[in-house]
Design an enzyme around this catalytic site. Structure first.
Site, PDB file in Angstrom:
ATOM      1  N   LYS A 177      -5.679   1.891   3.554  1.00 14.97           N
ATOM      2  CA  LYS A 177      -5.270   1.520   2.298  1.00 14.97           C
ATOM      3  C   LYS A 177      -6.279   2.007   1.368  1.00 14.97           C
ATOM      4  O   LYS A 177      -7.444   2.396   1.581  1.00 14.97           O
ATOM      5  CB  LYS A 177      -5.630  -0.197   1.989  1.00 14.97           C
ATOM      6  CG  LYS A 177      -4.669  -0.756   1.245  1.00 14.97           C
ATOM      7  CD  LYS A 177      -3.402  -1.013   1.690  1.00 14.97           C
ATOM      8  CE  LYS A 177      -2.455  -1.518   0.580  1.00 14.97           C
ATOM      9  NZ  LYS A 177      -1.173  -2.096   1.035  1.00 14.97           N
ATOM     10  N   ASP A 210       1.723  -0.100  -3.524  1.00 11.60           N
ATOM     11  CA  ASP A 210       1.367  -1.516  -3.611  1.00 11.60           C
ATOM     12  C   ASP A 210       1.375  -1.955  -4.966  1.00 11.60           C
ATOM     13  O   ASP A 210       2.157  -1.398  -5.714  1.00 11.60           O
ATOM     14  CB  ASP A 210      -0.016  -1.594  -2.830  1.00 11.60           C
ATOM     15  CG  ASP A 210      -0.300  -3.171  -2.375  1.00 11.60           C
ATOM     16  OD1 ASP A 210       0.307  -3.414  -1.171  1.00 11.60           O
ATOM     17  OD2 ASP A 210      -0.927  -3.630  -3.107  1.00 11.60           O
TER      18      ASP A 210
END
Ligand code: NDP
Ligand code: 2IT
Length: 446
Positions: free
Chosen positions: A126, A166
């Site tokens: 991430k 995201d």
């Protein structure tokens, strides 16, 4: 928790005390691993827990950019390459002022197990930045993305690490990031997913997380002899995941009565569908406006600073952000007769809220299973890029649907094996963990 598991958990808190979101994510997974570790002593012998909680690599970098007043601004960039045991690092980028290393680590940790559950060969990662895209001009967003990629490019690649979107990162940002990557490496390759259709993107990727979440809910309801059709649903958020959750729920004959953003929520008892749904897409994707404007446009209730969870519903789809369902919200949902809660967002329920759902015996779909459709379809985009072809909408949607059915099946079967049928938290955690742990053992101690 087994004493040994507790000890490893305590060491996580001790080493990085300032990362509560990461602790929370580790605790949620570890809570379920004790029986698997007892059944398979090989995991403890190989120190899998001690290894899996430590990212393989964490990159933190300076992102300088020039705003529209010709002032230099400095943001902070992150990429945590958490685990590559089953494939290249894969996971989104979040641009939001709340981003710091603890948030990226919680998201990266979740991503390891989520990606494993998809059945596709993707490791967990991430990244993101504390840059706030809200209120920035198009050129400021472009310059920021270019600067961000000017450092990130040396750490990523189609066989190494493949970022995606995201919160705060959608098609527009992926486009600018991809353009800069191509400038720097002089190669067109599948280094990012969520790309535009004109330059290597996959059909259905924008819809995938929301659609997948509803497909997962459908499977959970099937087990209980229920269906989506006719159900009253609350959805939180109004971004990518929320929008396509609403679209799929409408297609399947449910009625969605709420949406929200960080300023408040709207309640439309007649349902957010047809022209009203189209208005939401235009408002959020093109105008980049606030959900309050929906209430003004259609003369429905706007609830400043309020989440949707006090509105009576049968199905709830938290699709905004972490910790948006706290203990009291969970209790209210249960008291109001909710049948299923399906997490479109990552970690939207606190661990206390999850306990309330599990104790009440409702169908609870944890994020790492329920929202895996997004990254799964990213995996399908990688496959299409590698083959230099593009599949039709129907083909991608069919594969996404199959993957969600399989994730549900895996989680359900494992919950049965471990004696807690229908506990998808347990099923998803053990199911996601075992494949990664076995791959780590097979590849030796590193
Ligand atoms: P978007 O940026 O498109 O939308 C985010 C939505 O959540 C907005 O409505 C935003 O409101 C709201 N929100 C964000 N932060 C907060 C906050 N701190 N408090 C209240 N509301 C907030 O993001 P996505 O829809 O892509 O992501 C939503 C969730 O889904 C996240 O948890 C993400 O990690 C998860 N997810 C996303 C996937 C994807 O493919 N995009 C895949 C799997 C999970 P506002 O505009 O006011 O900020
Ligand atoms: O949380 C997630 O799974 C995502 N934001 C999507 C990641 C991806 O690589 O598509």
């Amino acid at each position: 928790m087994l004493q040994y598991v507790e000890k490893v958990y305590d060491s996580v808190v001790e080493k990085d005390p300032g990362q509560p979101e990461f602790h929370q994510a580790v605790k949620e997974v570890f809570n379920n691993l004790a029986p698997a570790l007892e059944k398979h002593p090989i995991y403890r012998k190989n120190k899998i827990l001690e290894r899996i909680i430590e990212p393989e690599r964490q990159i933190i970098f300076r992102v300088p950019w020039v705003d529209d007043d010709d002032e230099i601004q400095v943001s902070r960039g992150f990429r945590v390459q958490f685990n590559s045991a089953i494939g290249p690092y894969k996971g989104g980028l979040r641009f939001h002022p709340s981003v710091y290393i603890g948030i990226i680590k919680f998201l990266g940790f979740e991503q390891i197990f989520k990606n494993s559950l998809t059945g596709l060969p993707m490791g967990g990662a991430k990244g993101g930045s504390d840059f706030d895209p809200k209120g920035k001009s198009e050129m400021e967003v472009m310059r920021f993305c270019q600067s961000f990629m000017t450092e990130l490019y040396r750490h990523v690649g189609p066989e190494t690490d493949v970022p995606a979107g995201d919160i705060g990162v959608g098609g527009r940002e992926i486009g600018y990031l991809y353009g800069q990557y191509k400038q720097l490496v002089n190669r067109s390759d599948g280094v990012l997913t969520g790309k535009g259709l004109e330059y290597g993107g996959s059909l259905i990727r924008p819809e995938a997380t929301g659609y997948g979440s509803v497909y997962f809910a459908k499977e959970m309801l099937k087990v209980r002899g229920e269906e989506i059709k006719g159900k009253i649903c609350t959805v939180s958020g109004s971004g990518n995941v929320a929008q396509y959750t609403v679209e799929k729920l409408n297609q399947l004959g449910a009625k969605v009565v709420t949406l929200s953003d960080s300023d408040g929520s709207i309640y439309d008892p007649d349902g957010i569908s047809g022209e009203k749904f189209k208005y939401v897409l235009e408002l959020k994707q093109i105008k980049r406006g606030r959900i309050k404007e929906y209430a003004e446009e259609f003369n429905v209730e706007y609830r400043p600073n309020k989440r949707p969870w006090d509105i009576k519903c049968e199905l709830a789809f938290p699709s905004a952000t972490e910790n948006e369902i706290e203990r009291e919200d969970a209790q209210t949902l249960v008291d109001n007769g909710v049948i299923a809660v399906c997490e479109g967002a990552n970690m939207p329920s606190t661990n206390e809220a999850i306990d309330i759902f599990l104790e009440a015996g409702i169908a609870f779909g944890p994020g790492k299973a329920a929202n895996a459709g997004g990254v799964a379809t990213s995996g399908l985009e990688m496959a299409q890029n590698a083959m230099r072809i593009s599949w039709s909408r129907e083909e991608v949607d069919k594969r996404l649907h199959e993957i969600m059915v399989n994730i549900h099946k895996t989680a359900y079967e494992i919950s049965n094996i471990y004696g807690d049928p229908g506990n998808y938290v347990l099923g998803a955690n053990i199911g996601g963990f075992r494949k990664v742990a076995d791959a780590m053992i097979a590849q030796g101690h590193w």
